[in-house]
Design an enzyme around this catalytic site. Structure first.
Site, PDB file in Angstrom:
ATOM      1  N   ILE A 141       4.221   1.697   9.008  1.00 46.01           N
ATOM      2  CA  ILE A 141       3.670   2.536   7.954  1.00 46.01           C
ATOM      3  C   ILE A 141       4.609   3.687   7.584  1.00 46.01           C
ATOM      4  CG2 ILE A 141       2.385   3.925   9.648  1.00 46.01           C
ATOM      5  CD1 ILE A 141       0.112   4.139   7.534  1.00 46.01           C
ATOM      6  N   CYS A 142       4.449   4.172   6.358  1.00 46.32           N
ATOM      7  CA  CYS A 142       5.138   5.355   5.854  1.00 46.32           C
ATOM      8  C   CYS A 142       6.651   5.091   5.748  1.00 46.32           C
ATOM      9  CB  CYS A 142       4.820   6.553   6.748  1.00 46.32           C
ATOM     10  SG  CYS A 142       5.204   8.171   6.032  1.00 46.32           S
ATOM     11  N   ALA A 143       7.475   5.900   6.375  1.00 45.76           N
ATOM     12  CA  ALA A 143       8.925   5.697   6.316  1.00 45.76           C
ATOM     13  C   ALA A 143       9.430   4.718   7.364  1.00 45.76           C
ATOM     14  CB  ALA A 143       9.643   7.036   6.480  1.00 45.76           C
ATOM     15  N   HIS A 162       6.427   4.626   2.284  1.00 45.22           N
ATOM     16  CA  HIS A 162       6.469   5.940   1.653  1.00 45.22           C
ATOM     17  C   HIS A 162       7.553   5.909   0.571  1.00 45.22           C
ATOM     18  CE1 HIS A 162       6.931  10.340   1.281  1.00 45.22           C
ATOM     19  NE2 HIS A 162       5.680  10.378   1.709  1.00 45.22           N
ATOM     20  N   SER A 191       2.385  -0.145   5.010  1.00 46.49           N
ATOM     21  CA  SER A 191       1.503   0.759   4.281  1.00 46.49           C
ATOM     22  C   SER A 191       2.254   2.031   3.921  1.00 46.49           C
ATOM     23  CB  SER A 191       0.251   1.057   5.107  1.00 46.49           C
ATOM     24  OG  SER A 191      -0.721   1.728   4.335  1.00 46.49           O
TER      25      SER A 191
END
Length: 224
Positions: A141-143, A162, A191
């Site tokens: 998720i994210c970075a 991200h 995500s």
């Protein structure tokens, strides 16, 4: 058991939820426990400056789904300080958890600036390569999807992340979804950030817990 054929490209029939995209077919590992007859185990990686919500909320959701999470830190330490100052106690180190990697069905990598350190770790690369080869569930998720680039795994898969690492993912040859909050392509779930963490964790954990338990927890947590 989950019908893999219901997860063909573009078909959301298994979970008709906004912001969730499916691509490819979710492969069922030989030792998957979708009937929950045995405890499903998840390995969650963490280091200094891992994103607080993405780490803690994922642990929480997994426990609600009766999945046993193990929090593994990159370095030997009694407490890890996350990006926003939350301090959490890891269960073990990544090195030690790697010795029993066969016992885990799920691998999770949260974002935050700490994921850049995780992305450079040979131990993390080895875990990602193992989980890809073993057709086990990987959630990033994210970075943290930059870990895929550095480990050379899941090449060409449909992903999201991200926005700060979008260009890197595109340049590395991943197929980027700029609209969905959670994207599944086979056994890889990606995500976007802290605000999508619960949806992310429910999607990853739901593979083993089943749709009914996911719906029960969505209701209990007031998730639309």
């Amino acid at each position: 058991n989950i019908d893999k054929e219901s997860l063909l490209i573009g078909d959301r029939s298994s979970r008709d939820l906004p912001g969730l995209a499916f691509f490819g077919v979710r492969e069922t590992p030989e030792n998957s426990n979708s009937d929950m007859t045995q405890q499903t185990r998840a390995l969650v990686l963490v280091t200094e400056n891992s994103e607080d919500i993405e780490t803690v909320a994922t642990l929480d959701v997994f426990r609600r789904l009766e999945i046993e999470p193990t929090l593994a830190s990159l370095h030997e330490t009694s407490l890890v300080k996350c990006a926003r100052g939350t301090r959490i106690a890891p269960d073990t180190t990544i090195a030690k958890a790697s010795e029993e990697k066969e016992s885990f069905q799920i691998l999770i990598i949260p974002g935050g600036s700490g994921c850049m350190e995780l992305s450079k770790s040979p131990a993390v690369h080895t875990l990602l390569q193992h989980f890809e080869q073993a057709d086990r569930q990987v959630g990033i998720i994210c970075a943290a999807p930059v870990c895929l680039i550095e480990s050379g795994t899941f090449k060409g898969k449909k992903v999201t992340s991200h926005f700060t690492v979008k260009d890197r993912m595109v340049e590395a040859g991943y197929s980027y979804d700029d609209e969905s909050r959670v994207v599944r392509d086979g056994n890889l779930v990606t995500s976007r950030g802290p605000g999508t963490t619960i949806e992310f964790a429910l999607e990853v954990g739901g593979f083993f817990a089943g749709d009914q338990k996911v719906q029960d927890q969505r209701h209990a947590m007031y998730i639309k």
